[in-house]
Design a protein around this motif. Sequence first.
Motif, PDB file in Angstrom:
ATOM      1  N   MET A  82       0.811  -1.209   0.000  1.00 57.27           N
ATOM      2  CA  MET A  82       0.000   0.000   0.000  1.00 57.27           C
ATOM      3  C   MET A  82       0.851   1.268   0.000  1.00 57.27           C
ATOM      4  N   LYS A  83       2.139   1.136   0.294  1.00 58.13           N
ATOM      5  CA  LYS A  83       3.008   2.317   0.222  1.00 58.13           C
ATOM      6  C   LYS A  83       3.047   2.865  -1.195  1.00 58.13           C
ATOM      7  N   LEU A  84       2.963   1.965  -2.180  1.00 55.62           N
ATOM      8  CA  LEU A  84       2.950   2.424  -3.565  1.00 55.62           C
ATOM      9  C   LEU A  84       1.774   3.362  -3.810  1.00 55.62           C
ATOM     10  N   LEU A  85       0.593   2.999  -3.306  1.00 60.89           N
ATOM     11  CA  LEU A  85      -0.573   3.856  -3.478  1.00 60.89           C
ATOM     12  C   LEU A  85      -0.409   5.180  -2.735  1.00 60.89           C
ATOM     13  N   ALA A  86       0.109   5.091  -1.513  1.00 57.57           N
ATOM     14  CA  ALA A  86       0.323   6.320  -0.724  1.00 57.57           C
ATOM     15  C   ALA A  86       1.296   7.253  -1.442  1.00 57.57           C
ATOM     16  N   ASP A  87       2.330   6.667  -2.026  1.00 59.17           N
ATOM     17  CA  ASP A  87       3.320   7.484  -2.746  1.00 59.17           C
ATOM     18  C   ASP A  87       2.716   8.116  -3.996  1.00 59.17           C
ATOM     19  N   LEU A  88       1.953   7.330  -4.760  1.00 51.66           N
ATOM     20  CA  LEU A  88       1.348   7.857  -5.982  1.00 51.66           C
ATOM     21  C   LEU A  88       0.329   8.945  -5.667  1.00 51.66           C
ATOM     22  N   LEU A  89      -0.375   8.778  -4.557  1.00 50.74           N
ATOM     23  CA  LEU A  89      -1.330   9.802  -4.134  1.00 50.74           C
ATOM     24  C   LEU A  89      -0.598  11.073  -3.718  1.00 50.74           C
ATOM     25  N   SER A  90       0.503  10.902  -2.969  1.00 54.33           N
ATOM     26  CA  SER A  90       1.288  12.046  -2.511  1.00 54.33           C
ATOM     27  C   SER A  90       1.925  12.793  -3.686  1.00 54.33           C
ATOM     28  N   ARG A  91       2.339  12.030  -4.698  1.00 58.14           N
ATOM     29  CA  ARG A  91       2.980  12.635  -5.875  1.00 58.14           C
ATOM     30  C   ARG A  91       1.956  13.156  -6.889  1.00 58.14           C
ATOM     31  N   GLU A  92       0.690  12.969  -6.579  1.00 54.85           N
ATOM     32  CA  GLU A  92      -0.397  13.409  -7.470  1.00 54.85           C
ATOM     33  C   GLU A  92      -0.239  12.814  -8.864  1.00 54.85           C
ATOM     34  N   SER A  93      -0.042  11.503  -8.879  1.00 55.54           N
ATOM     35  CA  SER A  93       0.186  10.783 -10.137  1.00 55.54           C
ATOM     36  C   SER A  93      -1.138  10.378 -10.773  1.00 55.54           C
ATOM     37  N   TYR A  94      -1.873  11.383 -11.176  1.00 60.44           N
ATOM     38  CA  TYR A  94      -3.162  11.159 -11.819  1.00 60.44           C
ATOM     39  C   TYR A  94      -3.481  12.387 -12.665  1.00 60.44           C
ATOM     40  N   ASP A  95      -4.450  12.235 -13.544  1.00 61.43           N
ATOM     41  CA  ASP A  95      -4.862  13.317 -14.434  1.00 61.43           C
ATOM     42  C   ASP A  95      -5.790  14.263 -13.670  1.00 61.43           C
ATOM     43  N   LYS A  96      -5.306  15.455 -13.395  1.00 61.56           N
ATOM     44  CA  LYS A  96      -6.083  16.401 -12.571  1.00 61.56           C
ATOM     45  C   LYS A  96      -7.344  16.873 -13.285  1.00 61.56           C
ATOM     46  N   GLU A  97      -7.298  16.962 -14.599  1.00 53.95           N
ATOM     47  CA  GLU A  97      -8.501  17.342 -15.341  1.00 53.95           C
ATOM     48  C   GLU A  97      -9.564  16.245 -15.236  1.00 53.95           C
ATOM     49  N   GLU A  98      -9.118  14.996 -15.312  1.00 53.23           N
ATOM     50  CA  GLU A  98     -10.083  13.903 -15.175  1.00 53.23           C
ATOM     51  C   GLU A  98     -10.646  13.861 -13.756  1.00 53.23           C
ATOM     52  N   LEU A  99      -9.809  14.137 -12.761  1.00 56.36           N
ATOM     53  CA  LEU A  99     -10.294  14.193 -11.386  1.00 56.36           C
ATOM     54  C   LEU A  99     -11.400  15.233 -11.256  1.00 56.36           C
ATOM     55  N   ALA A 100     -11.211  16.383 -11.881  1.00 57.50           N
ATOM     56  CA  ALA A 100     -12.226  17.439 -11.819  1.00 57.50           C
ATOM     57  C   ALA A 100     -13.523  16.969 -12.481  1.00 57.50           C
ATOM     58  N   ARG A 101     -13.412  16.232 -13.599  1.00 61.36           N
ATOM     59  CA  ARG A 101     -14.609  15.738 -14.279  1.00 61.36           C
ATOM     60  C   ARG A 101     -15.335  14.707 -13.416  1.00 61.36           C
ATOM     61  N   LEU A 102     -14.572  13.832 -12.766  1.00 63.89           N
ATOM     62  CA  LEU A 102     -15.159  12.804 -11.904  1.00 63.89           C
ATOM     63  C   LEU A 102     -15.898  13.457 -10.736  1.00 63.89           C
ATOM     64  N   ARG A 103     -15.264  14.437 -10.127  1.00 62.99           N
ATOM     65  CA  ARG A 103     -15.902  15.104  -8.984  1.00 62.99           C
ATOM     66  C   ARG A 103     -17.155  15.865  -9.421  1.00 62.99           C
ATOM     67  N   SER A 104     -17.066  16.552 -10.534  1.00 64.62           N
ATOM     68  CA  SER A 104     -18.223  17.298 -11.034  1.00 64.62           C
ATOM     69  C   SER A 104     -19.386  16.361 -11.352  1.00 64.62           C
ATOM     70  N   TRP A 105     -19.072  15.208 -11.916  1.00 70.93           N
ATOM     71  CA  TRP A 105     -20.096  14.204 -12.249  1.00 70.93           C
ATOM     72  C   TRP A 105     -20.840  13.758 -10.991  1.00 70.93           C
ATOM     73  N   LEU A 106     -20.101  13.511  -9.907  1.00 71.55           N
ATOM     74  CA  LEU A 106     -20.728  13.090  -8.660  1.00 71.55           C
ATOM     75  C   LEU A 106     -21.510  14.238  -8.011  1.00 71.55           C
ATOM     76  N   GLU A 107     -20.931  15.420  -8.006  1.00 71.86           N
ATOM     77  CA  GLU A 107     -21.595  16.555  -7.361  1.00 71.86           C
ATOM     78  C   GLU A 107     -22.892  16.933  -8.072  1.00 71.86           C
ATOM     79  N   GLU A 108     -22.878  16.898  -9.390  1.00 72.42           N
ATOM     80  CA  GLU A 108     -24.046  17.333 -10.164  1.00 72.42           C
ATOM     81  C   GLU A 108     -25.093  16.236 -10.291  1.00 72.42           C
ATOM     82  N   GLY A 109     -24.660  14.978 -10.257  1.00 69.51           N
ATOM     83  CA  GLY A 109     -25.597  13.901 -10.535  1.00 69.51           C
ATOM     84  C   GLY A 109     -26.139  13.162  -9.332  1.00 69.51           C
ATOM     85  N   SER A 110     -25.438  13.207  -8.193  1.00 70.32           N
ATOM     86  CA  SER A 110     -25.848  12.423  -7.030  1.00 70.32           C
ATOM     87  C   SER A 110     -26.868  13.168  -6.182  1.00 70.32           C
ATOM     88  N   ALA A 111     -27.355  12.476  -5.158  1.00 68.41           N
ATOM     89  CA  ALA A 111     -28.322  13.087  -4.240  1.00 68.41           C
ATOM     90  C   ALA A 111     -27.644  13.940  -3.173  1.00 68.41           C
TER      91      ALA A 111
END
Length: 567
Positions: free
Chosen positions: A222-251
């Motif tokens: 799990m250190k690998l996941l913690a490191d990747l999260l800390s290093r922000e090893s993900y697409d920030k634009e996609e993260l914004a789309r995912l969050r917007s999808w949940l905020e706008e579509g959920s209850a």
Amino acid sequence: MSALKLNKEGTEKPDLPVIGIFATCDPRIDEDSRIRAANIVKMAADQLTGVILTPAKEEVPVVYSDVLVDGEKQADLVAAQFKKAGVNVIICVPDTWAFPQLTVMSLLAHFPQEIPFNFTTGNSGPRPGVVFTHATGGALAQSGRLIHINVGSWDDTGLDPVMSEATKKELIDWCYAAVTIQALKGKRVVVFGHDSMGMETALPHVAATRNQFGIEITRLDMKLLADLLSRESYDKEELARLRSWLEEGSAGIELPEALDNDNLDKSLALYLIVRDLMKELNAVGGGFMSQLEWGSDARGIPLPVADIMESLFNSTFDHNGPKEVIPYATEADVQALLTQLFMTWLSGGNPPLFMDFRKVWEPSEIKEFAKAQNIELTGETSWEKKGFVDGVNSGSASFDWAALPGTDPKEILKKITFPKAVEYFSYLGNSVHFISPEGIKGIAARLAYSSLSGMFSMVWDETETVLPPEELAQAVCETANPTWPHTFVMPKHATMVEYKHYAPANHFHMTWNLNRARLQFWMDMANVLSVAPWAAKPDFEEGVDRPVPLLYLINGGEDQTKLMRKR
């Protein structure tokens, strides 16, 4: 001559299983009967083409040979055709008498002993393929080989007979079991973290899983996941789309403090990180150990709960639209993961539900509880008479289970809230919450392992979701954890006393629109013991259960035979 170097093209995705169909025949019969026999092969292939689907909704290839296997020469030829086509699931559709050793047994000699093999035949008087089926099935059973026989029906006469719907249904069920067996060989699941909360029922039995199912278990720290999260090893634009999808579509998403806002981003980023890792490793399933390693050991740095991530993997959609279900297990429960994986493939990709086997509500308890809440019941509903289990867990609850099968994803999301996690995870982010509707039918099951026999078992029953009146349902949720998903599960055959005493673990899993025969065919091929000890369940129900293989009948019964096959 030089050796042939293979190119690197097309290595991204492993090949699918291939279903091969052929027929035996008798060289002494008239030409029209031979034409009819060849037509039956094509008819059977057409019945299956485009019908057997993987969880990714890919069509499993179906091939056939119009070479009628009269003897050894044709058996060798068809075997060669099948091998060239990559066939690893074989169906024989005989319409006439033939000679067992010269035909089917010679053809099968070219393939591994465990290759799934099925006889599907009409119950025809004029040219008795059924007689040949019994002769050959008996010979194969005597030799210790597992096969399945589908004595169905198609027109007794005419050049172009068509199999009945019942015959087709049983053949399709068998094909799904065979494809599940063959497709998962060589595949891998990825599990993050060490042993699941010390639960012995959830351990990764690496060698046993590899030997019995051909599945590899890749374990990552799990250190690998913690490191990747800390290093922000993900697409920030996609993260914004995912969050917007949940905020706008959920209850609704509960975010009372600034820290909660940050934790939501991290938990959603975790989905993107793990999704990409799983894709990189060609993984067909996964698991995540939350307690205690990830976020609830006060000696470490708290990290966000993985509830939303796990739910998304088990769902048929996400912010990018429809997607393949990737079975995922909370608490790195590997036997839960395998249960979900097999049932997802058997159902053609239906979403699994991961639940705690929480409180079993017996009829008398329901009555007393409702009375204490000043809620009047009729005493006439099925769940009042039978009882139900409150299936509830903090993670892995597929979004799909918030609504009936077939509901539009936009409507599903409107039924889901994301409250702040409570109890063990009060500072770590958001849970997923919904209450499943009534009327979802399927099978609830749980894989178990025994070091005494070295074998896996499947404890199972047909089940249906029920839903008490809203006020009572909410009160039941409050007795457990109101911020988690709740599904009220009523078994078909087990009594509540049987159900709560025979559970093999603290987790159980349900997949909708999965029938008994399909699961039974798979347990035969996988050599998994079937555990359904409910007093009210019949041993065999015509049209519902698969016919018991002859191999079991002549060797002392199903369990005895499976134990002998293991040795």
